[in-house]
Design an enzyme around this catalytic site. Structure first.
Site, short mmCIF file in Angstrom:
data_model
loop_
_atom_site.label_atom_id
_atom_site.label_comp_id
_atom_site.label_asym_id
_atom_site.label_seq_id
_atom_site.Cartn_x
_atom_site.Cartn_y
_atom_site.Cartn_z
N ASN A 323 0.84 -1.20 0.00
CA ASN A 323 0.00 0.00 0.00
C ASN A 323 0.87 1.25 0.00
O ASN A 323 0.67 2.18 0.79
CB ASN A 323 -0.94 0.00 1.21
CG ASN A 323 -2.19 0.84 0.98
OD1 ASN A 323 -2.38 1.40 -0.10
ND2 ASN A 323 -3.03 0.93 1.99
N HIS A 359 -9.49 3.65 8.67
CA HIS A 359 -10.04 2.36 8.27
C HIS A 359 -11.41 2.10 8.89
O HIS A 359 -12.24 1.42 8.28
CB HIS A 359 -9.09 1.22 8.69
CG HIS A 359 -7.96 1.00 7.73
ND1 HIS A 359 -6.76 1.69 7.82
CD2 HIS A 359 -7.84 0.19 6.64
CE1 HIS A 359 -5.96 1.30 6.83
NE2 HIS A 359 -6.59 0.39 6.11
#
Length: 478
Positions: A323, A359
């Site tokens: 990521n 998140h």
């Protein structure tokens, strides 16, 4: 029109049953893959044309794909784009714009999490919205940097700053560009403008980039990962760690299962990123200059450095290779902006807390990023000890190098999977059940045993006492 929509919905429902894939996941995958033909059309017919035409094309395509996935809930992204445009138009370049941007964009996202959260992963409008949240916060920062005196801006910020405030159409095109709307990658608006203006090409300005082959390689890699995700991953679902079958295995077998699962569970992210990166390459967005041999580089939107991720045995390598564009975004807009705190560890902890909140609200996210902080810092200390004791030279010896690598890689896989358990199981109750099955070994080693060993034994032994200085002492009288 109604009959056509009904036909499409029935077709997707039937295909979902045939592939044993939830319909929201199938729609999401179709939207990501649709980027390839859309990007090919852009490259073939729009490259070299006006930037306004590009913006309009991206807005139309992006909104259609968003509606295909989320229906009327696409209004969430549209309203965020409009409100951020107003914020930039009326207050862009000021301190207050940064504060409002953080509060509004993160607040909107977290509110969405509250209303859509369940005990499992659900593909809802919050998935692309979390990508959008970072993009719009970063955009406000870039406008802010463009209004500051040059001597106050770092070289990194000079590469992304915007001197002119973008229009509503430009912001909307930047938002709904199909190569990055659904799953990332993150990229600054300056790069988006360069793509729309035909600057990002390996040929002369205005020439179509020679990127089709590079894009097809990413499509092929994503397809391979899709097959592996379909065939291999169901062997060890995360729910297996909550079963009696897992708990009754011998302890070392439980750890081996955890190590085997650790990479497999990330296939779903890797395949989507490969597809998205392929779209970015085909659009020209991923052009990154040339290497020392003059070959064109198409890695500016690379979200995973596959070879290093799979084969490097350190935990730091995971952070640096997985990521990557999101990590670069966080480094640029969060970690480096916390420099005023005067402590790197505090800045790192705050950055990881921001990532956990980004998140969602499930405790599993906070457990995962807390463990990331602990594990990477303990690894730094372990490397320090290995260097001071000369153990690192023994590990690099040709005779011991291969077995040392295998042990380190197995250790990495095991304790990479350990925090990922929390990330996938989400709720505290399920985490307790899974971690109890492996006796909380990761917490005990990284948070208790090694810190105690380092503080009370290793550090005192390896720290050389400073020699006493004779300066300023008086000679003894005879």
């Amino acid at each position: 029109m109604a009959e056509l929509i009904a036909f499409c919905n029935n077709t997707i429902a039937n295909l979902s049953d045939l592939l044993s894939l939830p319909e929201p996941a199938l729609r999401f995958l179709i939207a990501v893959l649709a980027g390839f033909p859309l990007a090919f059309f852009q490259r073939s017919f729009l490259h070299g044309k006006s930037a306004t035409l590009h913006h309009a094309y991206f807005v139309i395509c992006g909104l259609m794909l968003s509606y295909f996935n989320y229906g009327a809930e696409s209004l969430h992204s549209a309203s965020s784009v409009f409100i951020n445009y107003l914020l930039i138009y009326f207050a862009g370049g000021t301190d207050i714009s940064i504060i409002i941007s953080f509060i509004f964009n993160m607040g909107y996202l977290v509110t969405g999490y509250i209303y859509t959260a369940t005990d499992t992963y659900d593909i809802t409008w919050t998935m692309p919205h979390c990508i959008l949240t970072l993009r719009l916060i970063g955009l406000n920062f870039d406008v802010y940097d463009g209004s500051r005196p040059p001597e106050e801006i770092s070289n990194d910020q000079k590469m992304t700053m915007l001197v002119k405030k973008p229009s509503l159409l430009e912001i909307a095109g930047y938002t709904y560009y199909f190569g990055g709307f659904f799953s990332g990658p993150q990229f600054p608006m300056r790069r988006y403008f360069d793509m729309c203006n035909g600057v990002l090409t390996d040929g002369a300005k205005g020439e179509r980039p020679n990127c089709v082959a590079a894009a097809m390689k990413k499509l092929a890699l994503g397809t391979v990962l899709s097959i592996l995700n379909t065939v291999i991953v169901p062997w060890i679902p995360e729910s297996y760690f909550l079963t009696n079958d897992f708990a009754e295995l011998e302890f070392y077998k439980r750890l081996l299962v955890l190590a085997a699962w650790s990479n497999m569970t990330l296939f779903k992210y890797m395949l989507i990123w490969c597809f998205a990166e392929g779209t970015c390459i085909l659009s020209g967005l991923a052009y990154n200059g040339r290497d020392k041999d003059g070959n064109a580089l198409w890695d500016a939107c690379e979200n995973i450095k596959m070879f290093r991720f799979l084969f490097n045995p350190s935990f730091r390598s995971i952070v640096k290779t997985f990521n990557t564009n999101t990590n670069q975004w966080v480094l640029r807009y969060v970690y480096k902006r916390l420099k005023f705190l005067g402590n790197r560890k505090i800045s790192q902890a705050c950055t990881l807390f921001f990532l956990a909140l980004w998140h969602g609200l499930s405790s599993g996210y906070y457990m995962t990023f807390m463990m990331e902080f602990v594990i990477t810092n303990v690894e730094d200390k372990m490397v320090e000890v290995a260097n001071k004791t000369g153990l690192i030279k023994l590990m690099d010896n040709p005779i011991t190098k291969v077995p040392t690598y295998l042990v380190c890689k197995l250790w990495q896989l095991t304790f990479m999977g350990y925090p990922l358990l929390a990330f996938n199981l989400l709720t505290w109750r399920r985490q307790v059940q899974a971690y109890s099955a492996v006796y909380w070994c990761g917490h005990i080693f990284y948070m208790v045993l090694f810190p105690a060993l380092y503080i009370f034994v290793l550090n005192p032994l390896l720290t050389k006492p400073k020699p006493k200085s004779d300066v300023g002492t008086k000679p003894k009288a005879e």
